[in-house]
Design a protein around this motif. Structure first.
Motif, PDB file in Angstrom:
ATOM      1  N   GLU A   1      45.045  41.241  31.873  1.00 38.73           N
ATOM      2  CA  GLU A   1      44.523  40.979  33.216  1.00 38.73           C
ATOM      3  C   GLU A   1      44.051  42.269  33.871  1.00 38.73           C
ATOM      4  OE1 GLU A   1      47.028  37.336  34.971  1.00 38.73           O
ATOM      5  OE2 GLU A   1      48.228  39.013  34.222  1.00 38.73           O
ATOM      6  N   ALA A   2      44.741  43.371  33.640  1.00 37.28           N
ATOM      7  CA  ALA A   2      44.327  44.659  34.217  1.00 37.28           C
ATOM      8  C   ALA A   2      42.957  45.067  33.683  1.00 37.28           C
ATOM      9  CB  ALA A   2      45.370  45.732  33.910  1.00 37.28           C
ATOM     10  N   ASP A   3      42.706  44.799  32.398  1.00 38.95           N
ATOM     11  CA  ASP A   3      41.387  45.103  31.823  1.00 38.95           C
ATOM     12  C   ASP A   3      40.299  44.275  32.499  1.00 38.95           C
ATOM     13  OD1 ASP A   3      42.469  46.891  29.893  1.00 38.95           O
ATOM     14  OD2 ASP A   3      43.008  45.171  28.641  1.00 38.95           O
ATOM     15  N   LEU A   4      40.609  43.015  32.752  1.00 35.41           N
ATOM     16  CA  LEU A   4      39.640  42.147  33.436  1.00 35.41           C
ATOM     17  C   LEU A   4      39.369  42.673  34.840  1.00 35.41           C
ATOM     18  CD1 LEU A   4      40.863  38.594  32.355  1.00 35.41           C
ATOM     19  CD2 LEU A   4      39.165  40.069  31.249  1.00 35.41           C
ATOM     20  N   ALA A   5      40.427  43.087  35.526  1.00 33.72           N
ATOM     21  CA  ALA A   5      40.278  43.594  36.895  1.00 33.72           C
ATOM     22  C   ALA A   5      39.379  44.832  36.932  1.00 33.72           C
ATOM     23  CB  ALA A   5      41.642  43.915  37.491  1.00 33.72           C
ATOM     24  N   ARG A   6      39.436  45.651  35.885  1.00 34.84           N
ATOM     25  CA  ARG A   6      38.594  46.860  35.829  1.00 34.84           C
ATOM     26  C   ARG A   6      37.139  46.550  35.499  1.00 34.84           C
ATOM     27  NH1 ARG A   6      43.307  49.017  33.658  1.00 34.84           N
ATOM     28  NH2 ARG A   6      42.758  48.451  31.535  1.00 34.84           N
ATOM     29  N   ASN A   7      36.885  45.416  34.861  1.00 34.31           N
ATOM     30  CA  ASN A   7      35.547  45.159  34.322  1.00 34.31           C
ATOM     31  C   ASN A   7      34.795  43.989  34.948  1.00 34.31           C
ATOM     32  OD1 ASN A   7      35.137  47.039  31.903  1.00 34.31           O
ATOM     33  ND2 ASN A   7      37.212  46.276  31.600  1.00 34.31           N
ATOM     34  N   LEU A   8      35.460  43.170  35.744  1.00 35.06           N
ATOM     35  CA  LEU A   8      34.826  41.981  36.290  1.00 35.06           C
ATOM     36  C   LEU A   8      34.691  42.073  37.805  1.00 35.06           C
ATOM     37  CD1 LEU A   8      36.714  39.226  34.258  1.00 35.06           C
ATOM     38  CD2 LEU A   8      34.580  40.370  33.682  1.00 35.06           C
ATOM     39  N   SER A   9      33.809  41.261  38.334  1.00 35.96           N
ATOM     40  CA  SER A   9      33.641  41.190  39.793  1.00 35.96           C
ATOM     41  C   SER A   9      34.817  40.420  40.402  1.00 35.96           C
ATOM     42  CB  SER A   9      32.336  40.469  40.132  1.00 35.96           C
ATOM     43  OG  SER A   9      32.446  39.089  39.811  1.00 35.96           O
ATOM     44  N   ASP A  10      34.990  40.564  41.705  1.00 40.31           N
ATOM     45  CA  ASP A  10      36.053  39.831  42.402  1.00 40.31           C
ATOM     46  C   ASP A  10      35.896  38.326  42.192  1.00 40.31           C
ATOM     47  OD1 ASP A  10      37.121  42.203  43.293  1.00 40.31           O
ATOM     48  OD2 ASP A  10      36.324  42.023  45.329  1.00 40.31           O
ATOM     49  N   LYS A  11      34.665  37.853  42.209  1.00 41.64           N
ATOM     50  CA  LYS A  11      34.409  36.421  42.025  1.00 41.64           C
ATOM     51  C   LYS A  11      34.842  35.975  40.623  1.00 41.64           C
ATOM     52  CE  LYS A  11      30.808  32.940  42.177  1.00 41.64           C
ATOM     53  NZ  LYS A  11      29.393  32.633  42.276  1.00 41.64           N
ATOM     54  N   GLN A  12      34.523  36.782  39.608  1.00 36.65           N
ATOM     55  CA  GLN A  12      34.902  36.452  38.237  1.00 36.65           C
ATOM     56  C   GLN A  12      36.422  36.454  38.070  1.00 36.65           C
ATOM     57  OE1 GLN A  12      32.454  39.596  36.559  1.00 36.65           O
ATOM     58  NE2 GLN A  12      31.352  38.071  35.328  1.00 36.65           N
ATOM     59  N   ILE A  13      37.084  37.409  38.700  1.00 39.34           N
ATOM     60  CA  ILE A  13      38.542  37.484  38.623  1.00 39.34           C
ATOM     61  C   ILE A  13      39.164  36.253  39.283  1.00 39.34           C
ATOM     62  CG2 ILE A  13      40.582  38.762  39.382  1.00 39.34           C
ATOM     63  CD1 ILE A  13      38.778  41.313  39.107  1.00 39.34           C
ATOM     64  N   ALA A  14      38.620  35.858  40.424  1.00 40.91           N
ATOM     65  CA  ALA A  14      39.131  34.673  41.117  1.00 40.91           C
ATOM     66  C   ALA A  14      38.953  33.422  40.256  1.00 40.91           C
ATOM     67  CB  ALA A  14      38.433  34.506  42.464  1.00 40.91           C
ATOM     68  N   GLU A  15      37.810  33.314  39.590  1.00 38.79           N
ATOM     69  CA  GLU A  15      37.567  32.160  38.719  1.00 38.79           C
ATOM     70  C   GLU A  15      38.536  32.161  37.540  1.00 38.79           C
ATOM     71  OE1 GLU A  15      34.131  30.320  35.833  1.00 38.79           O
ATOM     72  OE2 GLU A  15      33.485  31.472  37.586  1.00 38.79           O
ATOM     73  N   PHE A  16      38.749  33.332  36.946  1.00 41.69           N
ATOM     74  CA  PHE A  16      39.705  33.456  35.838  1.00 41.69           C
ATOM     75  C   PHE A  16      41.094  33.013  36.302  1.00 41.69           C
ATOM     76  CE2 PHE A  16      43.060  35.960  33.825  1.00 41.69           C
ATOM     77  CZ  PHE A  16      42.885  35.615  32.503  1.00 41.69           C
ATOM     78  N   ALA A  17      41.533  33.537  37.431  1.00 41.52           N
ATOM     79  CA  ALA A  17      42.866  33.208  37.953  1.00 41.52           C
ATOM     80  C   ALA A  17      43.000  31.715  38.224  1.00 41.52           C
ATOM     81  CB  ALA A  17      43.144  34.011  39.217  1.00 41.52           C
ATOM     82  N   SER A  18      41.960  31.108  38.760  1.00 44.98           N
ATOM     83  CA  SER A  18      42.045  29.670  39.051  1.00 44.98           C
ATOM     84  C   SER A  18      42.162  28.845  37.767  1.00 44.98           C
ATOM     85  CB  SER A  18      40.841  29.202  39.880  1.00 44.98           C
ATOM     86  OG  SER A  18      39.677  29.164  39.093  1.00 44.98           O
ATOM     87  N   GLN A  19      41.572  29.332  36.684  1.00 43.24           N
ATOM     88  CA  GLN A  19      41.647  28.611  35.405  1.00 43.24           C
ATOM     89  C   GLN A  19      42.989  28.844  34.706  1.00 43.24           C
ATOM     90  OE1 GLN A  19      39.327  26.480  34.077  1.00 43.24           O
ATOM     91  NE2 GLN A  19      38.323  26.726  36.045  1.00 43.24           N
ATOM     92  N   VAL A  20      43.445  30.077  34.687  1.00 41.39           N
ATOM     93  CA  VAL A  20      44.648  30.433  33.940  1.00 41.39           C
ATOM     94  C   VAL A  20      45.922  30.017  34.668  1.00 41.39           C
ATOM     95  CG1 VAL A  20      45.974  32.366  32.998  1.00 41.39           C
ATOM     96  CG2 VAL A  20      43.513  32.254  32.640  1.00 41.39           C
ATOM     97  N   TYR A  21      45.903  30.139  35.995  1.00 41.48           N
ATOM     98  CA  TYR A  21      47.108  29.838  36.757  1.00 41.48           C
ATOM     99  C   TYR A  21      47.111  28.435  37.359  1.00 41.48           C
ATOM    100  CZ  TYR A  21      48.245  34.741  36.330  1.00 41.48           C
ATOM    101  OH  TYR A  21      48.555  35.980  35.839  1.00 41.48           O
ATOM    102  N   ALA A  22      46.078  27.662  37.096  1.00 35.70           N
ATOM    103  CA  ALA A  22      46.020  26.288  37.626  1.00 35.70           C
ATOM    104  C   ALA A  22      47.181  25.474  37.086  1.00 35.70           C
ATOM    105  CB  ALA A  22      44.689  25.629  37.244  1.00 35.70           C
ATOM    106  N   THR A  23      47.719  24.621  37.911  1.00 37.38           N
ATOM    107  CA  THR A  23      48.797  23.746  37.438  1.00 37.38           C
ATOM    108  C   THR A  23      48.198  22.622  36.609  1.00 37.38           C
ATOM    109  OG1 THR A  23      48.706  22.515  39.512  1.00 37.38           O
ATOM    110  CG2 THR A  23      50.370  24.238  39.340  1.00 37.38           C
ATOM    111  N   ALA A  24      48.962  22.208  35.630  1.00 36.21           N
ATOM    112  CA  ALA A  24      48.473  21.175  34.691  1.00 36.21           C
ATOM    113  C   ALA A  24      48.322  19.844  35.369  1.00 36.21           C
ATOM    114  CB  ALA A  24      49.437  21.060  33.516  1.00 36.21           C
TER     115      ALA A  24
END
Length: 147
Positions: free
Chosen positions: A124-147
Motif C-alpha cells: 500500500e505504501a508503494d501505491l501511495a507513492r505512485n498513484l493519485s489520491d483518486k486512484q488510492i481512494a478507489e483502491f481502498a474502496s475495492q480492497v477494504y469494501a465489506t463483502a
C-alpha cells in the motif's frame, strides 16, 4: 483504476530487495523476522528459493497463538495458501487489478525471465507513492469494501 501506460509492476514495487521466511522455518522465526524488518507480512520461499506463499502477523496470531499452538513448533509453510503474484514486466495496472480483485494489500513481484524468482513486493505504501489520491481512494474502496 488506471496507471501510467508505461509503468510496470517493477516500477511500482519497493526498492531494496525482499526477504523470505523459509517454508521449513518456524512461525516464531517468521514473527521475529517481521519484528526485525518492521513488516506485517513475509513471503514464504521453498528450498528451491521460489515463492510458495505469504504469512501475515494476523495468521500467526489467529491461527497459531490464539489457537494455543506453540509458534516454535509450526512450519511457516503451513500458511502458504492461495498465491497471487505479478510478473515484474507486467503493466502496473495488472498489479492493481490483481490486488483489487483478490482484496490483498501486498503483492509479490516475480522476475519470470530470471528463473521465476521473487524480486520485490508491491505494498500500500508503494501505491501511495505512485498513484493519485483518486486512484488510492478507489483502491481502498475495492480492497477494504465489506463483502
Amino acid at each position: 483504476m488506471t496507471t501510467e501506460k508505461n509503468m510496470t509492476a517493477r516500477d511500482l514495487m519497493s526498492e531494496g530487495g525482499v526477504r523470505c521466511v523459509g517454508e521449513h522455518q518456524s512461525v516464531l522465526d517468521a514473527a521475529k523476522m517481521m519484528k526485525e524488518l518492521a513488516v506485517g507480512a513475509l513471503p514464504i520461499c521453498g528450498d528451491d528459493e521460489k515463492l510458495k506463499g505469504m504469512i501475515t502477523d494476523r495468521d500467526i496470531v489467529i491461527q497459531c497463538v490464539a489457537a494455543g499452538t506453540d509458534p516454535s513448533t509450526v512450519e511457516a509453510g503451513r500458511f502458504a495458501g492461495d498465491l497471487h503474484w505479478v510478473d515484474a514486466k507486467a503493466p502496473a495496472q495488472k498489479a492493481l487489478d490483481t490486488m483489487e480483485q483478490h482484496r490483498i494489500k501486498r503483492l509479490p513481484v516475480i522476475d519470470v525471465d530470471n528463473g521465476h524468482r521473487l524480486c520485490g513486493m508491491i505494498t500500500e505504501a508503494d501505491l501511495a507513492r505512485n498513484l493519485s489520491d483518486k486512484q488510492i481512494a478507489e483502491f481502498a474502496s475495492q480492497v477494504y469494501a465489506t463483502a
